[in-house]
Design a protein around this motif. Structure first.
Motif, short mmCIF file in Angstrom:
data_model
loop_
_atom_site.label_atom_id
_atom_site.label_comp_id
_atom_site.label_asym_id
_atom_site.label_seq_id
_atom_site.Cartn_x
_atom_site.Cartn_y
_atom_site.Cartn_z
N ARG A 159 0.88 -1.35 0.01
CA ARG A 159 0.14 0.15 -0.17
C ARG A 159 0.88 1.40 0.00
O ARG A 159 0.60 2.37 -0.34
CB ARG A 159 -1.00 0.03 1.20
CG ARG A 159 -1.91 -1.21 1.21
CD ARG A 159 -2.96 -1.10 2.22
NE ARG A 159 -2.46 -1.20 3.63
CZ ARG A 159 -3.17 -1.24 4.69
NH1 ARG A 159 -4.44 -0.99 4.72
NH2 ARG A 159 -2.34 -1.36 5.83
N ARG A 160 1.79 1.06 0.49
CA ARG A 160 2.98 2.24 0.90
C ARG A 160 4.17 2.04 -0.51
O ARG A 160 4.87 2.96 -0.91
CB ARG A 160 3.60 2.57 2.10
CG ARG A 160 2.43 3.08 3.11
CD ARG A 160 3.09 3.32 4.29
NE ARG A 160 2.29 3.92 5.23
CZ ARG A 160 2.47 4.48 6.48
NH1 ARG A 160 3.98 4.31 6.90
NH2 ARG A 160 1.66 4.76 7.17
N HIS A 161 4.56 0.77 -0.57
CA HIS A 161 5.63 0.51 -1.77
C HIS A 161 5.28 -0.55 -2.50
O HIS A 161 5.08 -1.84 -2.13
CB HIS A 161 6.83 0.08 -0.95
CG HIS A 161 7.25 0.93 0.36
ND1 HIS A 161 7.88 2.06 -0.08
CD2 HIS A 161 6.98 1.09 1.67
CE1 HIS A 161 8.10 2.69 0.96
NE2 HIS A 161 7.81 2.23 1.88
N PRO A 162 4.39 -0.15 -3.82
CA PRO A 162 3.82 -1.02 -4.73
C PRO A 162 4.58 -2.30 -4.90
O PRO A 162 4.17 -3.33 -5.25
CB PRO A 162 3.63 -0.01 -5.95
CG PRO A 162 3.47 1.35 -5.32
CD PRO A 162 4.44 1.36 -4.40
N PRO A 163 6.16 -2.34 -5.25
CA PRO A 163 6.68 -3.57 -5.51
C PRO A 163 6.56 -4.75 -4.56
O PRO A 163 6.61 -5.92 -4.92
CB PRO A 163 8.17 -2.95 -5.53
CG PRO A 163 8.16 -1.61 -6.15
CD PRO A 163 6.83 -1.02 -5.24
N TRP A 164 6.25 -4.36 -3.44
CA TRP A 164 5.91 -5.28 -2.24
C TRP A 164 5.04 -6.27 -2.89
O TRP A 164 4.96 -7.54 -2.58
CB TRP A 164 5.56 -4.74 -1.03
CG TRP A 164 6.95 -4.32 -0.29
CD1 TRP A 164 7.35 -3.11 0.04
CD2 TRP A 164 7.48 -5.43 0.67
NE1 TRP A 164 8.39 -3.48 0.87
CE2 TRP A 164 8.59 -4.49 1.19
CE3 TRP A 164 7.10 -6.80 1.20
CZ2 TRP A 164 9.41 -5.27 2.52
CZ3 TRP A 164 8.22 -7.30 2.08
CH2 TRP A 164 8.98 -6.43 2.60
N ALA A 165 4.13 -5.79 -3.62
CA ALA A 165 2.86 -6.59 -4.20
C ALA A 165 3.35 -7.95 -5.12
O ALA A 165 2.72 -8.96 -5.04
CB ALA A 165 1.73 -6.00 -4.98
N LEU A 166 4.45 -7.81 -5.35
CA LEU A 166 5.10 -8.94 -6.25
C LEU A 166 5.33 -10.29 -5.09
O LEU A 166 4.97 -11.38 -5.51
CB LEU A 166 6.65 -8.59 -6.60
CG LEU A 166 6.76 -7.64 -7.70
CD1 LEU A 166 8.29 -7.18 -8.09
CD2 LEU A 166 6.03 -8.21 -9.15
N GLY A 167 5.28 -10.05 -3.92
CA GLY A 167 5.43 -10.96 -2.74
C GLY A 167 4.05 -11.48 -2.81
O GLY A 167 4.11 -12.83 -2.09
N VAL A 168 2.94 -10.95 -3.06
CA VAL A 168 1.59 -11.53 -3.11
C VAL A 168 1.58 -12.85 -3.87
O VAL A 168 1.38 -13.90 -3.41
CB VAL A 168 0.63 -10.95 -3.50
CG1 VAL A 168 -0.99 -11.44 -3.64
CG2 VAL A 168 0.58 -9.43 -2.50
N GLY A 169 2.29 -12.90 -5.18
CA GLY A 169 2.04 -14.13 -5.80
C GLY A 169 3.39 -14.90 -5.42
O GLY A 169 2.78 -16.43 -5.34
N LEU A 170 4.33 -14.70 -4.89
CA LEU A 170 5.20 -15.88 -4.32
C LEU A 170 4.25 -16.49 -2.91
O LEU A 170 4.49 -17.61 -2.90
CB LEU A 170 6.19 -14.91 -3.69
CG LEU A 170 7.47 -15.56 -2.75
CD1 LEU A 170 7.85 -16.74 -3.56
CD2 LEU A 170 8.40 -14.88 -2.15
N GLY A 171 3.57 -15.60 -2.07
CA GLY A 171 3.03 -16.47 -1.20
C GLY A 171 1.94 -17.29 -1.69
O GLY A 171 1.63 -18.55 -1.28
N PHE A 172 1.18 -16.90 -2.80
CA PHE A 172 0.11 -17.61 -3.49
C PHE A 172 0.54 -18.98 -3.89
O PHE A 172 0.12 -20.06 -3.96
CB PHE A 172 -0.62 -16.85 -4.62
CG PHE A 172 -1.52 -17.53 -5.39
CD1 PHE A 172 -2.57 -18.13 -4.84
CD2 PHE A 172 -1.01 -17.46 -6.76
CE1 PHE A 172 -3.13 -18.98 -5.94
CE2 PHE A 172 -1.97 -18.25 -7.70
CZ PHE A 172 -3.20 -18.86 -7.30
N GLY A 173 1.71 -18.79 -4.73
CA GLY A 173 2.51 -19.99 -5.50
C GLY A 173 2.83 -20.65 -4.33
O GLY A 173 2.61 -22.15 -4.54
#
Length: 534
Positions: A159-173
């Motif tokens: 929410r403050r640092h958009p590149p962190w959203a890449l980790g969402v996919g890591l957790g999902f995978g």
């Protein structure tokens, strides 16, 4: 953000406390039946197959379609480093379970504006008995919770640092590589939260790019299985082991819609006392981000698993961190309303009477446990006797402190419950399912000693026991006793057949068997093919 020395101290303390609780005496009891024994056997076959054994995991030489191989592969790695034992089988899941405690602190720090609910929530999660006990087993759920919390941490940080959203996919995978379709449910809950709280976040290219990249390894592994096994893999792995569990009852594991509510009522003491007040405060603050996430998480997940056709106790596991944070909200408010350190309350608010009644009942139940585990009781157990005494005394002290408006009753409960859990996991009773059937290790040693690898072994036991299979390194299949009384005709040159028979049944055989060995309750016999018989 975790920038203060207080945050670092809390994370270090929670990590050390969790590692001690999750790893103490991890191998003092053998693996239990079904999932533990099955997962350990799959891991051993991956280990024996070598570097690429995880690509096509097997169970007794047959394709294993039950679960993806991520945690099994980590267990195989533990076998490589420490040998094949109960503690190495349980070690990966226990480490994930312990690491989830400080990771929950990171999620809470990114979610709440203050630290007090986070700290209480993490302490509650650390001392939830079903979480600790199940997290120590050779199961997949500790890893799932860790990956789910990793997904949430990355989502909140983005929410403050958009590149962190890449980790969402890591957790999902990683969740998909651990428990398949569960990853889709948890990712869906996360996206519902984003839609409610900040819909513009759904337009983030980092989010969708991360999901695509994170899912790529899982999609590759599933594609390899489909290429190798074809339609069989689709029918068994994707439908029977995943989709069918939503609508149908698999392997007679059913229950009413309130099944998981009963699970909470049975095992979530003493913190269940504080849950209704935490839910009330969370609902009252539903316009805030932290409340939105906890409501979507707890409400959405509980509703989903409650309507599923298949119900198993460990399906509730990803719900516990949300409930711990909700309870943490209630405890934080109570601590503040009672002056924090137990002085004169600055906000007049008496402790709810149900809390006092519940703590009193808890003290009485612990006294009953002391009687049961005492030398003259039903099942003497010094460790559990001491744990019950500790819990009884602390619950009684907590009632006295709470009546006086002294907030110290919360630290007393937390410390006593943590120490009680340490005594519990140090005992011979923390895997209580082992008492439901005969001990497998002596019987497994008998089978392993008197049969060659790959031997055909049957048992008169009503069902197959994966733990016996694992410890004997032979598959001991359950067959009706009548099959031994009237065995099928064997052809000359066929390999011998071995039977593990309950000793009292031997007298029912028409002719004396060739006895290879015996334990207190079980006897191993051999049936020879015609050309080998005298």
């Amino acid at each position: 953000m975790l920038r203060s020395s207080h945050d670092r101290s809390w994370i270090l303390g929670l990590t050390l406390a969790a590692l001690l609780l999750y790893c103490l005496n991890l191998g003092n009891l053998p693996l239990r039946d079904w999932d533990e024994g099955t997962y350990a056997q799959v891991a051993r076959e991956i280990y024996r197959a070598g570097r690429w054994g995880w690509v096509h995991p097997t169970l007794w030489g047959e394709p294993d379609f039950t679960k993806p191989p991520l945690v099994h592969s980590l267990m195989a790695l533990a076998y490589h480093w420490g040998g094949i034992h109960a503690w190495t089988s349980r070690l990966p899941g226990a480490l994930f379970g312990a690491a989830a405690v400080p990771l929950l602190y990171g999620v809470g720090a990114a979610l709440f504006p203050t630290r007090l609910p986070v700290r209480f929530g993490c302490l509650v999660y650390l001392t939830l008995m079903p979480v600790v006990r199940h997290g120590r087993l050779a199961m997949l759920d500790g890893a799932v919770v860790f990956f789910w919390l990793l997904l949430l941490l990355c989502l909140l940080r983005s929410r403050r640092h958009p590149p962190w959203a890449l980790g969402v996919g890591l957790g999902f995978g990683l969740i998909v590589l651990t428990k398949g379709i569960l990853g889709i449910l948890l990712l869906g809950l996360a996206l519902v939260f984003v839609l409610w709280d900040s819909p513009y976040g759904l337009r983030s290219p980092y989010l969708w790019g991360g999901i695509a990249l994170g899912f790529l390894p899982a999609a590759t592994w599933y594609g390899l299985q489909w290429q190798h096994y074809g339609q069989t893999f689709v029918e068994v792995a994707l439908f029977n082991q995943n989709v069918d569990r939503i609508w149908e009852t698999v392997e007679n594991n059913d229950g009413p819609p309130w099944y998981y509510v009963v699970e909470l009522l049975k095992y979530s003491w003493p913190w269940l006392l504080f849950l209704p007040w935490g839910l009330g405060r969370t609902w009252g603050d539903r316009h805030l981000s932290w409340a939105k996430l906890l409501l979507v998480w707890a409400g959405g997940y509980l509703a989903t698993i409650s309507v599923m056709g298949t119900k198993l106790p460990w399906y509730i596991f990803p719900l516990y961190p949300a409930l711990a944070l909700i309870i943490g909200v209630s405890l934080a408010h109570t601590w503040q309303s009672l002056g924090g350190s137990g002085g004169q309350p600055y906000t007049p608010q008496p402790v709810p009477q149900p809390w006092l009644w519940g703590l009193g009942i808890l003290a009485g139940g612990a006294v009953a446990g002391m009687v049961y585990f005492s030398p003259g009781g039903g099942e003497p157990a010094p460790g559990l006797l001491l744990a019950c005494g500790l819990i009884s005394g602390s619950a009684g002290v907590s009632v006295v402190l709470a009546r006086r408006g002294n907030g110290l009753f919360l630290p007393v409960l937390l410390w006593s419950w943590y120490l009680g859990l340490l005594l519990f996991v140090s005992s011979q009773h923390w895997v209580w399912e082992l008492a439901e059937d005969y001990p497998v290790q002596p019987v497994a040693a008998l089978v392993q000693q008197h049969t060659p690898p790959g031997a055909i072994v049957y048992t008169s036991h009503p069902h197959e026991r994966p733990s016996l299979n694992f410890y004997s390194d032979r598959r001991v299949r359950s067959r009706p006793f009548g099959m031994l009384q009237n065995p099928p005709l064997a052809n000359p040159g066929d390999p011998p057949v071995y039977w593990l028979v309950a000793s009292p049944l031997l007298s029912q055989l028409s002719s004396p068997p060739a006895i290879l060995g015996t334990t207190a309750d079980w006897t191993l016999i051999q049936l020879q093919p015609p050309d080998s018989q005298p």
